[in-house]
Design a protein around this motif. Sequence first.
Motif, PDB file in Angstrom:
ATOM      1  N   CYS A  96     105.202 122.448  34.977  1.00  0.00           N
ATOM      2  CA  CYS A  96     104.018 122.194  35.781  1.00  0.00           C
ATOM      3  C   CYS A  96     104.073 120.750  36.244  1.00  0.00           C
ATOM      4  O   CYS A  96     104.197 119.842  35.417  1.00  0.00           O
ATOM      5  CB  CYS A  96     102.765 122.433  34.942  1.00  0.00           C
ATOM      6  N   LYS A  97     104.004 120.551  37.554  1.00  0.00           N
ATOM      7  CA  LYS A  97     103.996 119.189  38.095  1.00  0.00           C
ATOM      8  C   LYS A  97     102.598 118.610  37.944  1.00  0.00           C
ATOM      9  O   LYS A  97     101.627 119.174  38.430  1.00  0.00           O
ATOM     10  CB  LYS A  97     104.413 119.195  39.559  1.00  0.00           C
ATOM     11  N   LEU A  98     102.538 117.487  37.221  1.00  0.00           N
ATOM     12  CA  LEU A  98     101.276 116.770  37.038  1.00  0.00           C
ATOM     13  C   LEU A  98     101.332 115.489  37.867  1.00  0.00           C
ATOM     14  O   LEU A  98     102.411 115.075  38.306  1.00  0.00           O
ATOM     15  CB  LEU A  98     101.074 116.419  35.551  1.00  0.00           C
TER      16      LEU A  98
ATOM     17  N   ARG B  25     115.783 124.119  28.480  1.00  0.00           N
ATOM     18  CA  ARG B  25     115.482 125.153  29.470  1.00  0.00           C
ATOM     19  C   ARG B  25     115.458 126.548  28.841  1.00  0.00           C
ATOM     20  O   ARG B  25     114.679 127.404  29.246  1.00  0.00           O
ATOM     21  CB  ARG B  25     116.478 125.081  30.627  1.00  0.00           C
ATOM     22  N   ALA B  26     116.281 126.773  27.808  1.00  0.00           N
ATOM     23  CA  ALA B  26     116.330 128.072  27.140  1.00  0.00           C
ATOM     24  C   ALA B  26     115.005 128.400  26.439  1.00  0.00           C
ATOM     25  O   ALA B  26     114.706 129.567  26.200  1.00  0.00           O
ATOM     26  CB  ALA B  26     117.470 128.100  26.130  1.00  0.00           C
ATOM     27  N   LEU B  27     114.221 127.375  26.101  1.00  0.00           N
ATOM     28  CA  LEU B  27     112.964 127.590  25.385  1.00  0.00           C
ATOM     29  C   LEU B  27     111.725 127.316  26.232  1.00  0.00           C
ATOM     30  O   LEU B  27     110.601 127.448  25.752  1.00  0.00           O
ATOM     31  CB  LEU B  27     112.919 126.705  24.133  1.00  0.00           C
TER      32      LEU B  27
ATOM     33  N   LEU C  42     106.308 120.618  30.363  1.00  0.00           N
ATOM     34  CA  LEU C  42     107.255 121.684  30.046  1.00  0.00           C
ATOM     35  C   LEU C  42     106.527 122.702  29.177  1.00  0.00           C
ATOM     36  O   LEU C  42     106.090 122.382  28.074  1.00  0.00           O
ATOM     37  CB  LEU C  42     108.463 121.111  29.298  1.00  0.00           C
ATOM     38  N   VAL C  43     106.374 123.921  29.679  1.00  0.00           N
ATOM     39  CA  VAL C  43     105.627 124.963  28.958  1.00  0.00           C
ATOM     40  C   VAL C  43     106.592 125.694  28.030  1.00  0.00           C
ATOM     41  O   VAL C  43     107.493 126.397  28.480  1.00  0.00           O
ATOM     42  CB  VAL C  43     104.942 125.940  29.941  1.00  0.00           C
ATOM     43  N   LEU C  44     106.394 125.499  26.737  1.00  0.00           N
ATOM     44  CA  LEU C  44     107.272 126.059  25.714  1.00  0.00           C
ATOM     45  C   LEU C  44     106.948 127.521  25.450  1.00  0.00           C
ATOM     46  O   LEU C  44     105.784 127.897  25.339  1.00  0.00           O
ATOM     47  CB  LEU C  44     107.096 125.253  24.425  1.00  0.00           C
TER      48      LEU C  44
ATOM     49  N   PRO D 247     109.542 127.595  38.011  1.00  0.00           N
ATOM     50  CA  PRO D 247     110.605 127.721  37.007  1.00  0.00           C
ATOM     51  C   PRO D 247     111.189 126.352  36.660  1.00  0.00           C
ATOM     52  O   PRO D 247     111.145 125.423  37.467  1.00  0.00           O
ATOM     53  CB  PRO D 247     111.658 128.592  37.700  1.00  0.00           C
ATOM     54  N   ALA D 248     111.740 126.240  35.445  1.00  0.00           N
ATOM     55  CA  ALA D 248     112.345 124.971  35.012  1.00  0.00           C
ATOM     56  C   ALA D 248     113.537 124.643  35.907  1.00  0.00           C
ATOM     57  O   ALA D 248     114.399 125.490  36.121  1.00  0.00           O
ATOM     58  CB  ALA D 248     112.780 125.064  33.560  1.00  0.00           C
ATOM     59  N   PRO D 249     113.609 123.412  36.434  1.00  0.00           N
ATOM     60  CA  PRO D 249     114.730 123.037  37.301  1.00  0.00           C
ATOM     61  C   PRO D 249     116.024 122.851  36.509  1.00  0.00           C
ATOM     62  O   PRO D 249     116.002 122.691  35.286  1.00  0.00           O
ATOM     63  CB  PRO D 249     114.268 121.714  37.920  1.00  0.00           C
TER      64      PRO D 249
END
Length: 143
Positions: free
Chosen positions: A121-123, A114-116, A129-131, A104-106
């Motif tokens: 994903c840690k690269l 964060r709302a979108l 950030l997966v939109l 989940p987004a920190p």
Amino acid sequence: MAEKFCTFLLDGHLFGVPVENVQEVLRSQRVTAVPLAPAEIRGLLNLRGQIVTTIDLRTRLGLPPNDDESSAVNVVVRTVDGAVSLVVDRIGHVLEPPAASFEPAPDTVPAAVRALVEQVCKLDDGLLLVLDTERAAGVVAAA
């Protein structure tokens, strides 16, 4: 099998959307302004006879305007309401990160972003950030 993501840059941040949601990627297009539309709606573009709403993703995410829009790209995504064009700074690559690298987004990610964002994903060299394309295009339904 891991999911593939079409990536793009916005204000130095790496975002991604599932490849299956992407219809096509276009260089900067001529857009017709829509009077009285919300600020994040840049206008409408004619995509081979299909009228597509264009959303300025920087404005939608509360990011500062881009000083150099010459490299701006339109990522046309499919939503339940039809195609929507998201204006981004620059297109990236197609990535296929392992499923175990998502979370989940920190809280350190700004609330408007964060709302979108569905998840991150840690690269090796940063954060993807997966939109959520439906939520990102949600302004279209509200307009």
